[in-house]
Design an enzyme around this catalytic site. Structure first.
Site, PDB file in Angstrom:
ATOM      1  CD  GLU A 214       3.385  -0.868  -3.127  1.00  0.00           C
ATOM      2  OE1 GLU A 214       2.093   0.353  -3.621  1.00  0.00           O
ATOM      3  OE2 GLU A 214       3.048  -1.400  -4.111  1.00  0.00           O
TER       4      GLU A 214
ATOM      5  CD  GLU B 241       2.719  -4.926  -0.282  1.00  0.00           C
ATOM      6  OE1 GLU B 241       1.939  -4.942  -0.986  1.00  0.00           O
ATOM      7  OE2 GLU B 241       3.107  -3.792   0.465  1.00  0.00           O
TER       8      GLU B 241
HETATM    9  C1  FCB Z   1      -0.211  -2.489  -2.371  1.00  0.00           C
HETATM   10  C2  FCB Z   1       0.098  -1.844  -0.715  1.00  0.00           C
HETATM   11  C3  FCB Z   1      -0.658  -2.672   0.217  1.00  0.00           C
HETATM   12  C4  FCB Z   1      -1.883  -2.572  -0.408  1.00  0.00           C
HETATM   13  C5  FCB Z   1      -1.619  -4.457  -1.949  1.00  0.00           C
HETATM   14  C6  FCB Z   1      -2.763  -4.079  -2.078  1.00  0.00           C
HETATM   15  O1  FCB Z   1       0.372  -1.240  -3.241  1.00  0.00           O
HETATM   16  O2  FCB Z   1       1.612  -2.012  -0.541  1.00  0.00           O
HETATM   17  O3  FCB Z   1      -1.073  -1.930   1.848  1.00  0.00           O
HETATM   18  O4  FCB Z   1      -3.125  -1.882  -0.436  1.00  0.00           O
HETATM   19  O5  FCB Z   1      -1.038  -3.429  -2.621  1.00  0.00           O
END
Ligand code: FCB
Length: 476
Positions: A164, A356
């Site tokens: 990110e 994620e």
């Molecule tokens: C994402 C991040 C991770 C965590 C999640 C909830 O943006 O990559 O580290 O904080 O959100």
């Protein structure tokens, strides 16, 4: 809907600063997060990552939990300041040894390690030398990557350069809500972003040049795609167009971070939006940035809905107050798992991996000693069904990594947000499986067959895939 394919990667994701703790152990250098959390009032409850889940000392137990889940993949990040306490120069062997042992143990349990090379814990020493604003910063990153790859690539094949970049550049250098907590003018923010993009390119080159085993290289931007307000071909086209464009002065989009990396140019309207703040790439920079990738990692949480009326207005919070939400307040939008991979695969023509996806809930231990996180159980079912529905229309999705294994340090929200499949009691460091842990285990065990049986998926819009006009419109 049938089940997920045999070769599908089932995983969880974690990150070093959020779980490792042991901030001063074994020669680890400080990161910008160690500095930032000391500022008063910036972290909910005054939390820090000093101890976090103490994973650095409890990693064996944590790997046992991965095994119990039945995963075949695990995405972790390497802490740059553990390998190079000063960010460059002398290697800390004890840091390398930690990841070395971790990887051997994962492999012994048939869990494939997927390594993120940078998940925000930037070496403080390099920040003091200008951080991402320093023209050498891209090279610093690539040199660190070379060290990690030389040590671990005889066993590791899956590499992710950044997690990110939207967050570590925009939240860290523009909004100041994350480390290093800066609020710089656009010109400097975009320069830092350009150096980060260059770092991605140089790191990718370095992985390919130094890896012992043929590497599979990806990149994991946050994936704030816009979602169609309805499944009409027009709303889908509008959502696709929004998801692929730079609509206003923001780095919270995909075009900024993927057009240069995959297509070899900044978004075509970038200069219109950012004017004289635009970076001036040196000749050859964009060639370096646009290295061929093997997969696109997508971090998918939620997305705003758009329709003709809201087009071009940026993120629209048009969910009613009674719309289901996470403890963070994020709207629950399972269809992001369909449209996110589908839009990005269509635009960038790469296989995708969900690096994620997860939900924070107000979890607590019930009188029976268990954690009944029904919302997360339902979240997993709905989101995985939507992901499968994207695969049913031909999107090449190679894996799903749930965020996250265990409750941990959630950046500016400290220990307030619980995202884990395991409940962490931070006073004793006890881990307790939540209902969702058992649920995910069962999903993995039958490759999703049971949960997919009753899930409807998406109603396919008419004409969108084949309509040339719509594609041209979307590409603008
Ligand atoms: C994402 C991040 C991770 C965590 C999640 C909830 O943006 O990559 O580290 O904080 O959100």
């Amino acid at each position: 809907m049938n089940s997920f394919p045999d070769h599908f990667r089932w995983g969880v994701s974690t990150s070093s600063y959020q779980i490792e703790g042991a901030a001063r152990q074994d020669g680890r250098g400080e990161s910008i997060w160690d500095m930032y959390v000391r500022r008063s009032g910036v972290i909910a409850g005054g939390g820090t990552g000093e101890v976090a889940c103490d994973h650095y000392n409890r990693w064996q137990t944590d790997i046992d939990w991965l095994s119990k889940l039945g995963l075949n993949a695990y995405r972790l990040s390497v802490a740059w300041p553990r390998i190079l306490p000063e960010g460059t120069g002398k290697v800390e062997q004890r840091g390398v040894d930690f990841y070395d042992r971790l990887i051997d143990t994962l492999l012994a349990k048939d869990i494939e390690p997927w390594i993120s090379l940078f998940h925000w814990d930037y070496p403080l020493r390099l920040f003091q030398r200008g951080g991402w604003l320093n023209p050498n910063s891209a090279r610093w990153f690539a040199d660190y990557v070379e060290i990690v790859v030389r040590r671990l690539s005889d066993r590791v094949t899956h590499w992710i350069t950044y997690n990110e970049p939207q967050v570590f550049i925009s939240e860290g250098h523009l909004q100041g809500r994350h480390a290093p907590g800066l609020q710089l003018p656009w010109k400097e923010v975009l320069l830092a972003a350009h150096h980060a993009l260059l770092g991605h390119g140089l790191a990718t080159l370095s992985i390919r040049a130094n890896a012992v085993k043929t590497p599979s290289v990806g990149y994991a931007p946050a994936c704030p795609v816009s979602l169609p307000a309805s499944n009409t071909a027009m709303d889908v086209a509008i959502a696709f167009a929004e998801s692929c464009s730079l609509t206003h002065e923001t780095l919270w989009n995909l075009a900024w971070w993927l057009d240069p990396v995959v297509l070899g140019h900044y978004p075509l309207n970038a200069a219109e939006i950012f004017g004289s703040s635009m970076p001036n790439p040196a000749p050859g920079d964009l060639e370096i940035i646009a290295q061929p990738l093997d997969f696109l990692g997508l971090n998918l949480y939620w997305g705003p809905r758009v329709d003709a009326k809201h087009r071009g207005t940026g993120a629209v919070w048009n969910y009613p107050v009674d719309h289901p939400r996470s403890a963070f307040g994020w709207a629950l939008t399972p269809e992001i798992m369909h449209w996110g991979p589908r839009f990005m695969a269509k635009r960038y023509k790469l296989p995708v991996v969900v690096t994620e996806n997860g939900i924070s809930c107000l979890d607590s231990i019930a009188t029976d000693g268990n954690i009944h996180d029904g919302l997360r159980v339902d979240f997993l079912t709905r989101h995985l069904a939507m992901l499968r529905s994207a695969m049913n229309v031909g999107v090449d999705v190679q894996g799903y990594f749930h965020w996250t294994l265990l409750d941990n340090f959630e950046w500016a929200d400290g220990y307030k947000q619980r995202f884990g499949l395991l409940y962490t009691d931070f006073s004793t460091q006890t881990r307790t499986p939540k209902d969702s842990f058992h649920h995910y285990h069962d999903v993995i065990a039958d490759k999703g067959e049971r949960i997919l049986a009753n899930q409807p998926g998406i109603v396919e819009p008419d004409g969108w895939e084949s309509d040339e006009e719509v594609l041209q419109f979307a590409a603008k």
